[in-house]
Scaffold this active site. Structure first.
Site, PDB file in Angstrom:
ATOM      1  N   LYS A 191       0.825  -1.217   0.000  1.00  0.00           N
ATOM      2  CA  LYS A 191       0.000   0.000   0.000  1.00  0.00           C
ATOM      3  C   LYS A 191       0.861   1.269   0.000  1.00  0.00           C
ATOM      4  O   LYS A 191       0.376   2.352  -0.250  1.00  0.00           O
ATOM      5  CB  LYS A 191      -0.881  -0.032   1.260  1.00  0.00           C
ATOM      6  CG  LYS A 191      -1.871   1.097   1.392  1.00  0.00           C
ATOM      7  CD  LYS A 191      -2.645   0.936   2.704  1.00  0.00           C
ATOM      8  CE  LYS A 191      -3.494   2.162   2.992  1.00  0.00           C
ATOM      9  NZ  LYS A 191      -4.124   2.088   4.319  1.00  0.00           N
ATOM     10  N   LYS A 195      -1.356  -9.494  15.742  1.00  0.00           N
ATOM     11  CA  LYS A 195      -0.533 -10.516  15.068  1.00  0.00           C
ATOM     12  C   LYS A 195      -0.946 -11.921  15.557  1.00  0.00           C
ATOM     13  O   LYS A 195      -1.020 -12.856  14.766  1.00  0.00           O
ATOM     14  CB  LYS A 195       0.962 -10.287  15.332  1.00  0.00           C
ATOM     15  CG  LYS A 195       1.562  -9.064  14.659  1.00  0.00           C
ATOM     16  CD  LYS A 195       1.542  -9.091  13.138  1.00  0.00           C
ATOM     17  CE  LYS A 195       2.497 -10.093  12.536  1.00  0.00           C
ATOM     18  NZ  LYS A 195       2.555  -9.966  11.043  1.00  0.00           N
ATOM     19  N   ASN A 228      14.387  -7.490  14.490  1.00  0.00           N
ATOM     20  CA  ASN A 228      15.343  -7.362  13.381  1.00  0.00           C
ATOM     21  C   ASN A 228      16.024  -6.001  13.419  1.00  0.00           C
ATOM     22  O   ASN A 228      15.455  -5.021  13.917  1.00  0.00           O
ATOM     23  CB  ASN A 228      14.604  -7.432  12.040  1.00  0.00           C
ATOM     24  CG  ASN A 228      14.133  -8.827  11.679  1.00  0.00           C
ATOM     25  OD1 ASN A 228      14.075  -9.174  10.518  1.00  0.00           O
ATOM     26  ND2 ASN A 228      13.783  -9.656  12.658  1.00  0.00           N
ATOM     27  N   ILE A 257      -4.386  -4.458   1.367  1.00  0.00           N
ATOM     28  CA  ILE A 257      -4.887  -5.801   1.695  1.00  0.00           C
ATOM     29  C   ILE A 257      -6.224  -5.746   2.444  1.00  0.00           C
ATOM     30  O   ILE A 257      -6.884  -6.776   2.589  1.00  0.00           O
ATOM     31  CB  ILE A 257      -3.858  -6.651   2.498  1.00  0.00           C
ATOM     32  CG1 ILE A 257      -3.458  -5.971   3.809  1.00  0.00           C
ATOM     33  CG2 ILE A 257      -2.649  -6.982   1.642  1.00  0.00           C
ATOM     34  CD1 ILE A 257      -2.644  -6.876   4.743  1.00  0.00           C
ATOM     35  N   LEU A 290       3.906 -10.428   4.474  1.00  0.00           N
ATOM     36  CA  LEU A 290       4.590  -9.593   5.476  1.00  0.00           C
ATOM     37  C   LEU A 290       3.858  -8.282   5.753  1.00  0.00           C
ATOM     38  O   LEU A 290       4.174  -7.607   6.735  1.00  0.00           O
ATOM     39  CB  LEU A 290       6.011  -9.244   5.024  1.00  0.00           C
ATOM     40  CG  LEU A 290       6.997 -10.388   4.880  1.00  0.00           C
ATOM     41  CD1 LEU A 290       7.275 -10.656   3.408  1.00  0.00           C
ATOM     42  CD2 LEU A 290       8.304 -10.110   5.599  1.00  0.00           C
ATOM     43  N   TYR A 319      -0.642  -4.312  19.031  1.00  0.00           N
ATOM     44  CA  TYR A 319       0.102  -4.879  17.893  1.00  0.00           C
ATOM     45  C   TYR A 319       0.212  -6.394  18.027  1.00  0.00           C
ATOM     46  O   TYR A 319      -0.156  -7.147  17.115  1.00  0.00           O
ATOM     47  CB  TYR A 319       1.508  -4.259  17.808  1.00  0.00           C
ATOM     48  CG  TYR A 319       2.469  -5.056  16.941  1.00  0.00           C
ATOM     49  CD1 TYR A 319       2.292  -5.138  15.562  1.00  0.00           C
ATOM     50  CD2 TYR A 319       3.547  -5.763  17.504  1.00  0.00           C
ATOM     51  CE1 TYR A 319       3.161  -5.898  14.768  1.00  0.00           C
ATOM     52  CE2 TYR A 319       4.414  -6.508  16.718  1.00  0.00           C
ATOM     53  CZ  TYR A 319       4.215  -6.570  15.350  1.00  0.00           C
ATOM     54  OH  TYR A 319       5.067  -7.321  14.563  1.00  0.00           O
ATOM     55  N   THR A 338       5.594 -12.713  14.562  1.00  0.00           N
ATOM     56  CA  THR A 338       6.549 -12.141  15.513  1.00  0.00           C
ATOM     57  C   THR A 338       6.601 -12.943  16.813  1.00  0.00           C
ATOM     58  O   THR A 338       5.630 -13.607  17.177  1.00  0.00           O
ATOM     59  CB  THR A 338       6.113 -10.689  15.830  1.00  0.00           C
ATOM     60  OG1 THR A 338       6.869 -10.200  16.929  1.00  0.00           O
ATOM     61  CG2 THR A 338       4.634 -10.608  16.222  1.00  0.00           C
ATOM     62  N   ASP A 339       7.719 -12.799  17.528  1.00  0.00           N
ATOM     63  CA  ASP A 339       7.818 -13.450  18.848  1.00  0.00           C
ATOM     64  C   ASP A 339       6.933 -12.757  19.887  1.00  0.00           C
ATOM     65  O   ASP A 339       6.673 -13.316  20.961  1.00  0.00           O
ATOM     66  CB  ASP A 339       9.281 -13.482  19.331  1.00  0.00           C
ATOM     67  CG  ASP A 339       9.912 -12.115  19.507  1.00  0.00           C
ATOM     68  OD1 ASP A 339       9.270 -11.092  19.171  1.00  0.00           O
ATOM     69  OD2 ASP A 339      11.069 -12.054  19.985  1.00  0.00           O
ATOM     70  N   GLU A 340       6.438 -11.550  19.567  1.00  0.00           N
ATOM     71  CA  GLU A 340       5.659 -10.807  20.566  1.00  0.00           C
ATOM     72  C   GLU A 340       4.334 -11.482  20.897  1.00  0.00           C
ATOM     73  O   GLU A 340       3.719 -11.177  21.910  1.00  0.00           O
ATOM     74  CB  GLU A 340       5.431  -9.359  20.108  1.00  0.00           C
ATOM     75  CG  GLU A 340       6.731  -8.621  19.904  1.00  0.00           C
ATOM     76  CD  GLU A 340       6.614  -7.102  19.965  1.00  0.00           C
ATOM     77  OE1 GLU A 340       5.560  -6.591  20.350  1.00  0.00           O
ATOM     78  OE2 GLU A 340       7.615  -6.445  19.619  1.00  0.00           O
ATOM     79  N   PRO A 367      15.997   8.863  23.036  1.00  0.00           N
ATOM     80  CA  PRO A 367      15.024   8.487  24.072  1.00  0.00           C
ATOM     81  C   PRO A 367      15.100   7.004  24.443  1.00  0.00           C
ATOM     82  O   PRO A 367      14.968   6.132  23.592  1.00  0.00           O
ATOM     83  CB  PRO A 367      13.669   8.801  23.408  1.00  0.00           C
ATOM     84  CG  PRO A 367      13.930   8.763  21.942  1.00  0.00           C
ATOM     85  CD  PRO A 367      15.384   9.033  21.711  1.00  0.00           C
ATOM     86  N   GLY A 418       2.498  -1.001  29.152  1.00  0.00           N
ATOM     87  CA  GLY A 418       2.480  -2.467  28.964  1.00  0.00           C
ATOM     88  C   GLY A 418       3.771  -3.017  28.389  1.00  0.00           C
ATOM     89  O   GLY A 418       3.758  -4.047  27.716  1.00  0.00           O
ATOM     90  N   THR A 452       2.347   2.657   2.773  1.00  0.00           N
ATOM     91  CA  THR A 452       2.031   3.497   3.921  1.00  0.00           C
ATOM     92  C   THR A 452       3.297   4.296   4.247  1.00  0.00           C
ATOM     93  O   THR A 452       4.319   4.170   3.552  1.00  0.00           O
ATOM     94  CB  THR A 452       1.667   2.633   5.155  1.00  0.00           C
ATOM     95  OG1 THR A 452       2.849   1.920   5.558  1.00  0.00           O
ATOM     96  CG2 THR A 452       0.540   1.661   4.861  1.00  0.00           C
TER      97      THR A 452
END
Ligand code: NAD
Ligand code: DAU
Length: 352
Positions: free
Chosen positions: A37, A162, A188, A63, A84, A158, A133-135, A213, A291, A39
């Protein structure tokens, strides 16, 4: 090698552009269609070196637009999908969760539906590869690692989006017999990384003499992997894994955020000809992320043992290469940090 037509979604983004480059160059008999797209995170400059290749096509599209996706599948007769495209930044998901539901969940289901209907007579022989992702596994304490058996426990909008998309992908395998594979990768780093994420943001700010930061006390731990090693793992998993399988991808390379930043400052001092310790004066501790997951660590032994993948680079070497890329691609950095980036930066770091 048999000819294949592969749809890669999100190919103009950070990881997607490395995957597109690898597939276009390594598999001249494949035809690669990059759907993106464009973005704020997608940038065709990321693919300048492959845009003229005869086995590469770019399609601009969204998508979340189901009718468009159905049409695209019917026109191109893809043999496989490597998916992806996503909204990928945790901080943005905290301010705008719905956008993450739309792209990451609805967008993924639109692709699954198009594959299910276009491939109805060959569901078990055309592959849908979902890059995750591992998250999705949540946060670790001081010990342990995420394996493929770890229960999902996402905390941010997020990672929740996922996780949801991963569940849909598996559901299409279990319910309709679609050939799917999922990989869950750790953080990554490398070239073409949008400077809203920790490492490229720090490089950009150090170079511009702006505060760097660090959230909270900088004690959070991430497991860093060079992006080209992730792309190589995707290639290996795509071609060799069993249908319905999951692979964790990670570098066995855990670092506290503050240690990553200190190392970067040291490298930047050297590259910019600054006195040692000069860049570290820019480190500024700021309000923590809501969080904020404490620690991620990936056990990638299944991938290493079953499919023979190993990460190729030490972190110090990878970081130095990354810094070199940013310092010699000022135009790229200039291009992506103009316009909307300034507004985002103001809201994320100056006003809060
Ligand atoms: P990125 O934000 O750099 O790129 C995402 C790409 O998707 C962009 O090119 C964007 O234009 C495109 N996109 C966004 N919404 C779209 C839409 N509605 N339709 C079509 N295209 C759209 O992301 P990234 O860091 O390269 O991550 C790529 C994938 O890998 C994501 O699925 C992410 O969840 C996953 N992942 C990322 C990391 C990481 O460390 N960056 C680690 C593990 C997994
Ligand atoms: O683990 C994989 C995930 O890694 C991917 O799924 C995500 O798409 C990707 O963005 C990344 O998520 P993180 O939240 O870990 O990455 P980020 O670069 O945003 O932050 C890395 C760590 O640094 C995290 O602990 C938050 C912290 N941080 C981040 C920023 C942007 C700071 O301390 N300061 C910052 O300004």
């Amino acid at each position: 090698m048999t000819k294949k037509k592969i749809l890669i979604t999100g190919g103009a983004g950070f990881i997607g552009s490395h995957v597109v480059r690898l597939f276009v160059n390594k598999y001249p008999d494949y035809s690669v269609v990059n759907l993106d797209k464009l973005t704020y995170a997608g940038n065709l400059l990321n693919l300048k070196d492959v845009e003229g290749k005869s086995n590469y096509t770019f399609v601009k599209g969204d998508i979340t637009d189901a009718a468009f996706i159905t049409e695209l599948f019917s026109e191109h007769k893809f043999d496989a999908v490597i998916h992806l495209a996503a909204e990928s930044h945790v901080d943005r998901s905290i301010s705008n969760p719905l956008e993450f539901v739309m792209t990451n969940v609805i967008g993924t289901v639109n692709l699954l539906n198009a594959a299910k209907s276009e491939w109805k007579d060959s569901l078990s022989t055309r592959r849908f590869y979902h890059v995750s992702t591992d998250e999705v596994y949540g946060a670790l304490g001081d010990t342990g690692m995420f394996t493929e058996e770890t229960k999902y426990d996402p905390h941010s909008p997020y990672s929740a989006s996922k996780a949801s998309s991963d569940h849909f992908v598996r559901a299409y395998h279990d319910t309709y017999g679609l050939d799917i594979v999922i990989s869950n990768c750790s953080n990554n780093y490398g070239s073409h990384h949008f400077p809203e994420k920790l490492i490229p943001l720090a490089i950009h700010n150090i170079k511009s003499n702006k505060p760097v930061p660090v959230y909270g006390k900088g004690e959070n731990i991430r497991d860093w992997l060079f992006v080209e090693d992730h792309a190589k793992a995707i290639d290996i998993v795509f071609h060799n894994s069993k249908s319905g399988d999951t692979y964790n991808i990670g570098g066995h390379n855990e670092w506290k955020n503050i240690d990553v930043i200190n190392l970067l400052c040291k490298i930047m001092d050297k590259k910019l000809g600054r006195k040692e310790g000069e860049s570290a004066k820019l480190i500024t501790f700021v309000k923590d992320r809501a969080g904020h997951d404490l620690r991620y660590a990936i056990d990638s032994s299944k991938l290493q043992n079953n499919l023979g993948w190993t990460p190729s680079l030490q972190f110090e070497e990878g970081l130095e290469r990354t810094v070199d890329w940013y310092l010699s691609n000022e135009d790229w950095l200039q291009n992506v940090t103009s316009g909307d980036y300034k507004k985002y930066y103001e809201e994320q770091y100056v006003k809060r």
